[in-house]
Write an enzyme that holds these catalytic residues in place. Structure first.
Site, PDB file in Angstrom:
ATOM      1  N   ALA A   1      38.867  47.832  -5.452  1.00 57.90           N
ATOM      2  CA  ALA A   1      37.611  47.323  -6.004  1.00 57.90           C
ATOM      3  C   ALA A   1      37.792  46.905  -7.462  1.00 57.90           C
ATOM      4  O   ALA A   1      38.511  47.550  -8.211  1.00 57.90           O
ATOM      5  CB  ALA A   1      36.520  48.387  -5.889  1.00 57.90           C
TER       6      ALA A   1
ATOM      7  N   LYS B   1      31.483  27.686   0.858  1.00 59.76           N
ATOM      8  CA  LYS B   1      31.679  26.230   0.761  1.00 59.76           C
ATOM      9  C   LYS B   1      33.087  25.881   1.202  1.00 59.76           C
ATOM     10  O   LYS B   1      34.046  26.497   0.748  1.00 59.76           O
ATOM     11  CB  LYS B   1      31.470  25.767  -0.676  1.00 59.76           C
ATOM     12  CG  LYS B   1      31.552  24.261  -0.823  1.00 59.76           C
ATOM     13  CD  LYS B   1      32.257  23.818  -2.085  1.00 59.76           C
ATOM     14  CE  LYS B   1      33.762  23.909  -1.967  1.00 59.76           C
ATOM     15  NZ  LYS B   1      34.481  23.240  -3.058  1.00 59.76           N
TER      16      LYS B   1
ATOM     17  N   ASN C   1      37.732  29.290  -7.715  1.00 59.75           N
ATOM     18  CA  ASN C   1      38.454  28.157  -7.132  1.00 59.75           C
ATOM     19  C   ASN C   1      38.553  26.968  -8.063  1.00 59.75           C
ATOM     20  O   ASN C   1      39.270  26.033  -7.787  1.00 59.75           O
ATOM     21  CB  ASN C   1      37.783  27.725  -5.824  1.00 59.75           C
ATOM     22  CG  ASN C   1      36.344  27.299  -6.041  1.00 59.75           C
ATOM     23  OD1 ASN C   1      35.665  27.828  -6.926  1.00 59.75           O
ATOM     24  ND2 ASN C   1      35.882  26.363  -5.255  1.00 59.75           N
TER      25      ASN C   1
ATOM     26  N   ASN D   1       0.568   1.822   6.877  1.00 58.52           N
ATOM     27  CA  ASN D   1       0.446   0.946   5.711  1.00 58.52           C
ATOM     28  C   ASN D   1       0.495   1.733   4.400  1.00 58.52           C
ATOM     29  O   ASN D   1       0.791   1.186   3.363  1.00 58.52           O
ATOM     30  CB  ASN D   1      -0.853   0.149   5.780  1.00 58.52           C
ATOM     31  CG  ASN D   1      -0.917  -0.678   7.065  1.00 58.52           C
ATOM     32  OD1 ASN D   1       0.008  -1.415   7.371  1.00 58.52           O
ATOM     33  ND2 ASN D   1      -1.970  -0.492   7.820  1.00 58.52           N
TER      34      ASN D   1
ATOM     35  N   SER E   1      34.993  45.777  -3.437  1.00 54.86           N
ATOM     36  CA  SER E   1      33.856  45.123  -4.097  1.00 54.86           C
ATOM     37  C   SER E   1      34.240  44.592  -5.475  1.00 54.86           C
ATOM     38  O   SER E   1      35.097  45.148  -6.153  1.00 54.86           O
ATOM     39  CB  SER E   1      32.710  46.117  -4.263  1.00 54.86           C
ATOM     40  OG  SER E   1      32.276  46.523  -2.993  1.00 54.86           O
TER      41      SER E   1
ATOM     42  N   GLU F   1      -9.576  -9.699  11.887  1.00 55.78           N
ATOM     43  CA  GLU F   1      -9.004  -8.717  10.962  1.00 55.78           C
ATOM     44  C   GLU F   1     -10.100  -7.991  10.186  1.00 55.78           C
ATOM     45  O   GLU F   1     -11.174  -8.548   9.952  1.00 55.78           O
ATOM     46  CB  GLU F   1      -8.055  -9.414   9.975  1.00 55.78           C
ATOM     47  CG  GLU F   1      -6.846 -10.057  10.630  1.00 55.78           C
ATOM     48  CD  GLU F   1      -6.022  -9.069  11.431  1.00 55.78           C
ATOM     49  OE1 GLU F   1      -5.679  -8.002  10.908  1.00 55.78           O
ATOM     50  OE2 GLU F   1      -5.726  -9.364  12.613  1.00 55.78           O
TER      51      GLU F   1
ATOM     52  N   ALA G   1      31.165  43.630  -1.547  1.00 56.54           N
ATOM     53  CA  ALA G   1      30.047  43.057  -2.300  1.00 56.54           C
ATOM     54  C   ALA G   1      30.512  42.454  -3.620  1.00 56.54           C
ATOM     55  O   ALA G   1      31.351  43.008  -4.317  1.00 56.54           O
ATOM     56  CB  ALA G   1      29.012  44.146  -2.573  1.00 56.54           C
TER      57      ALA G   1
ATOM     58  N   ARG H   1       0.806  -1.228   0.000  1.00 54.17           N
ATOM     59  CA  ARG H   1       0.000   0.000   0.000  1.00 54.17           C
ATOM     60  C   ARG H   1       0.840   1.280   0.000  1.00 54.17           C
ATOM     61  O   ARG H   1       0.335   2.357  -0.243  1.00 54.17           O
ATOM     62  CB  ARG H   1      -0.968  -0.025   1.207  1.00 54.17           C
ATOM     63  CG  ARG H   1      -2.057  -1.070   1.077  1.00 54.17           C
ATOM     64  CD  ARG H   1      -2.762  -1.355   2.397  1.00 54.17           C
ATOM     65  NE  ARG H   1      -2.042  -2.338   3.213  1.00 54.17           N
ATOM     66  CZ  ARG H   1      -2.450  -2.769   4.404  1.00 54.17           C
ATOM     67  NH1 ARG H   1      -3.574  -2.283   4.935  1.00 54.17           N
ATOM     68  NH2 ARG H   1      -1.754  -3.661   5.081  1.00 54.17           N
TER      69      ARG H   1
ATOM     70  N   GLY I   1       2.262 -14.523   6.389  1.00 54.48           N
ATOM     71  CA  GLY I   1       1.484 -13.982   7.499  1.00 54.48           C
ATOM     72  C   GLY I   1       2.315 -13.759   8.750  1.00 54.48           C
ATOM     73  O   GLY I   1       3.429 -14.276   8.875  1.00 54.48           O
TER      74      GLY I   1
HETATM   75  C1  UD1 Z   1      -1.672  -6.260  11.807  1.00 58.21           C
HETATM   76  C2  UD1 Z   1      -2.465  -7.245  12.683  1.00 58.21           C
HETATM   77  C3  UD1 Z   1      -3.714  -6.533  13.221  1.00 58.21           C
HETATM   78  C4  UD1 Z   1      -3.322  -5.297  13.988  1.00 58.21           C
HETATM   79  C5  UD1 Z   1      -2.419  -4.388  13.122  1.00 58.21           C
HETATM   80  C6  UD1 Z   1      -1.851  -3.270  13.963  1.00 58.21           C
HETATM   81  C7  UD1 Z   1      -2.194  -9.543  11.899  1.00 58.21           C
HETATM   82  C8  UD1 Z   1      -2.720 -10.609  11.028  1.00 58.21           C
HETATM   83  N1  UD1 Z   1      -2.839  -8.388  11.882  1.00 58.21           N
HETATM   84  O1  UD1 Z   1      -2.475  -5.925  10.680  1.00 58.21           O
HETATM   85  O2  UD1 Z   1      -4.447  -7.416  14.059  1.00 58.21           O
HETATM   86  O3  UD1 Z   1      -4.472  -4.588  14.384  1.00 58.21           O
HETATM   87  O4  UD1 Z   1      -1.310  -5.120  12.570  1.00 58.21           O
HETATM   88  O5  UD1 Z   1      -1.076  -2.389  13.193  1.00 58.21           O
HETATM   89  O6  UD1 Z   1      -1.218  -9.772  12.602  1.00 58.21           O
HETATM   90  N2  UD1 Z   1       4.753  -9.099   8.303  1.00 58.21           N
HETATM   91  C9  UD1 Z   1       5.764 -10.021   8.178  1.00 58.21           C
HETATM   92  N3  UD1 Z   1       5.544 -11.186   7.531  1.00 58.21           N
HETATM   93  C10 UD1 Z   1       4.346 -11.482   6.979  1.00 58.21           C
HETATM   94  C11 UD1 Z   1       3.300 -10.551   7.110  1.00 58.21           C
HETATM   95  C12 UD1 Z   1       3.524  -9.366   7.780  1.00 58.21           C
HETATM   96  O7  UD1 Z   1       6.888  -9.793   8.669  1.00 58.21           O
HETATM   97  O8  UD1 Z   1       4.217 -12.564   6.404  1.00 58.21           O
HETATM   98  C13 UD1 Z   1       5.014  -7.832   9.011  1.00 58.21           C
HETATM   99  C14 UD1 Z   1       4.810  -6.622   8.146  1.00 58.21           C
HETATM  100  O9  UD1 Z   1       6.021  -6.257   7.499  1.00 58.21           O
HETATM  101  C15 UD1 Z   1       4.366  -5.568   9.145  1.00 58.21           C
HETATM  102  C16 UD1 Z   1       3.711  -6.377  10.259  1.00 58.21           C
HETATM  103  O10 UD1 Z   1       4.111  -7.711  10.069  1.00 58.21           O
HETATM  104  O11 UD1 Z   1       5.450  -4.845   9.694  1.00 58.21           O
HETATM  105  C17 UD1 Z   1       2.189  -6.296  10.201  1.00 58.21           C
HETATM  106  O12 UD1 Z   1       1.748  -6.709   8.927  1.00 58.21           O
HETATM  107  P1  UD1 Z   1       0.645  -5.883   8.124  1.00 58.21           P
HETATM  108  O13 UD1 Z   1       0.423  -6.542   6.828  1.00 58.21           O
HETATM  109  O14 UD1 Z   1       0.973  -4.455   8.144  1.00 58.21           O
HETATM  110  O15 UD1 Z   1      -0.619  -6.183   9.062  1.00 58.21           O
HETATM  111  P2  UD1 Z   1      -1.893  -5.262   9.315  1.00 58.21           P
HETATM  112  O16 UD1 Z   1      -2.890  -5.511   8.240  1.00 58.21           O
HETATM  113  O17 UD1 Z   1      -1.499  -3.886   9.566  1.00 58.21           O
HETATM  114 CA    CA Z   2       0.353  -2.740   9.499  1.00 61.26          CA
END
Ligand code: UD1
Ligand code: CA
Length: 463
Positions: free
Chosen positions: A430, A358, A393, A234, A412, A161, A387, A21, A85
């Protein structure tokens, strides 16, 4: 801030996501607020906790993230090659957590988090002997966050979520910050059972909650006092809003320490800037990077100062630009002056309008007041540069040095063709073009072309 110690806790910072995003070539957590990346803000608030260790989970742009962070922070790295995730991300960290009793999980995209808030959460977690603690908040507009669902007795059941929430759940304003503290053994036991049966087909960390409830592990929430602290970034609008909250925090801090800031909504002050007491920061001014401003200074309006040292009692007038330069006590700069890297002004120096300096030392009490360029120069005390005088340089290939002694008066419009040395007490007529070294004292001037008078000349008439 009190001294904290949570040595039995391992921290995981989740930062593997692409940040779709943001629509950026740069990994999301490297986007900056007030001079520091999101990830650095998070790390700084974590470091003050003195935990057992900090591991960062990276995936997208992992090399870029590691290269930018490594020098300044003592952290370990875990690669999440495929982003399946937040739960999956934590699973990759089983080894780094092996010796810890508790695991604190934070997201790399919540840069406003403060150490005290995390410390309060960890303390409550330990004191209540909870298995899982979740940092929660009430958001007037909960859109985008996981909503906390409770039973009729108020016990926490699960986090849903945004994408998985029905209208009824979407109306819930109690949200998850995404920050969990979990007993290590419980965390990895529950993660094994987390599935990806949701709209994104991801393994969600919050899915450990209902599993814990089923198994009668103790689960609690810890409410944040200031819901702004959990603002997750995000997209670029959220980045702007978080930067605004952070800026307000920084400005309030400096006000408490005796700094006056006019029209604060127009001012930018980075987090690593220092400002002394009784200093006035006028409208539209930007203090960037590692800038230091001393006591009793008067800065702006509309000055831009980047990683510069500004001593006490200095005035930097409107629309001046100061970059990696040094201004000693009682200096006066601008309006409309430009100090470039390695400009070093000794005490009481005056640099006026449309002057560029500089890589040059300007000695104590010297003045360069109007329309000059001074580069690659060593200048002594109490000189006066007229002035429009400039150092020539650069010959197109190399830079050459100009040396000017003490008490030199440059008329100047003088051009000093470097390399050249002007000795103490010299006066330059000058309009001179100075190509050879100049003796001390006396008057030196280049031969001027003869002045003619054309008596019967008439101005052309307008047609
Ligand atoms: C997440 C939470 C949500 C919470 C919100 C707060 C989950 C599923 N959701 O949502 O409950 O309210 O944050 O800001 O946990 N990341 C990884 N690996 C992955 C996926 C994500 O490292 O596979 C990291 C992302 O880089 C990010 C963080 O986890 O820094 C959160 O991920 P993001 O996709 O931003 O989750 P949100 O939708 O904001
Ligand atoms: Ca987030």
């Amino acid at each position: 801030m009190p001294h904290y110690s949570f040595s039995n806790t391992q921290v995981l910072v989740l930062a593997a996501g692409k940040g779709t995003r943001m629509r950026s070539a740069k990994p999301k957590v490297l986007h900056e607020l007030l001079g520091k990346s999101m990830l650095e803000h998070v790390l700084i608030s974590l470091e003050a906790l003195n935990v057992g260790g900090i591991a960062i989970v990276t995936g997208h742009g992992s090399k870029q993230v590691q290269d930018t962070m490594n020098a300044q922070h003592d952290v370990s790295w875990v690669l999440q090659a495929e982003q399946l995730g937040t739960g999956h991300a934590v699973q990759q960290c089983k080894d780094v957590c092996a010796d810890a009793e508790h695991v604190l999980i934070v997201c790399g995209d919540t840069p406003l988090l403060q150490t005290n808030t995390l410390a309060k959460m960890l303390t409550e977690h330990v004191h209540s002997s909870s298995d899982i603690s979740l940092l929660s908040a009430f958001q007037e507009n909960p859109y985008g966050y996981g909503r906390i669902v409770r039973d009729q007795q108020g016990n926490m059941l699960k986090v849903v979520e945004e994408r998985d929430a029905n209208d009824h759940i979407q109306a819930i304003q109690e949200v998850s910050s995404g920050i969990f503290c979990v007993r290590q053994s419980v965390l990895f036991e529950l993660l094994k059972e987390v599935d990806n049966d949701n709209e994104q087909a991801e393994y969600y960390l919050p899915s450990i909650l209902p599993l814990a409830v089923q198994k009668a592990y103790s689960v609690q929430s810890c409410l944040m006092r200031d819901a702004n602290e959990m603002l997750g970034i995000n997209d670029r609008t959220q980045l702007r809003n978080a930067a605004k909250v952070l800026q307000n925090r920084v400005i309030l801090d400096w006000e408490k320490q005796g700094v006056t800031i006019e029209q604060p909504e127009t001012v930018r002050i980075d987090v690593s800037v220092h400002i002394g007491t009784d200093t006035l920061i006028r409208a539209g001014t930007q203090l960037l990077g590692h800038t230091h401003v001393g006591d009793a200074c008067d800065i702006g309006p509309y000055a831009v100062i980047n990683s510069a040292w500004v001593d006490d009692d200095v005035m930097i007038d409107a629309f001046s630009h100061v970059d990696h330069a040094h201004i000693s006590m009682h200096g006066k700069v601008g309006p409309y002056a430009r100090l470039r890297p390695e400009a070093y002004l000794d005490e009481g120096v005056k640099i006026g309008n449309f002057v560029e300096i500089k890589k040059a030392v300007i000695g104590k009490g010297s003045k360069v007041n109007h329309l000059s360029y001074i580069g690659d120069t060593q200048m002594g005390q109490d000189c006066n540069i007229g002035a429009g005088s400039i150092t020539c340089n650069y010959d197109g290939a190399n830079k050459h040095k100009t040396i000017i002694g003490d008490h030199v008066f440059v008329g100047s419009g003088t051009r000093l063709i470097a390399p050249v040395e002007v000795n103490d007490g010299a006066t330059l007529g000058a309009g001179s073009i100075i190509t050879r070294d100049v003796n001390p004292d006396g008057l030196t001037l280049s031969v001027r072309s003869e002045q003619r008078y054309v008596k019967h000349w008439q101005r052309p008439e307008k047609k």
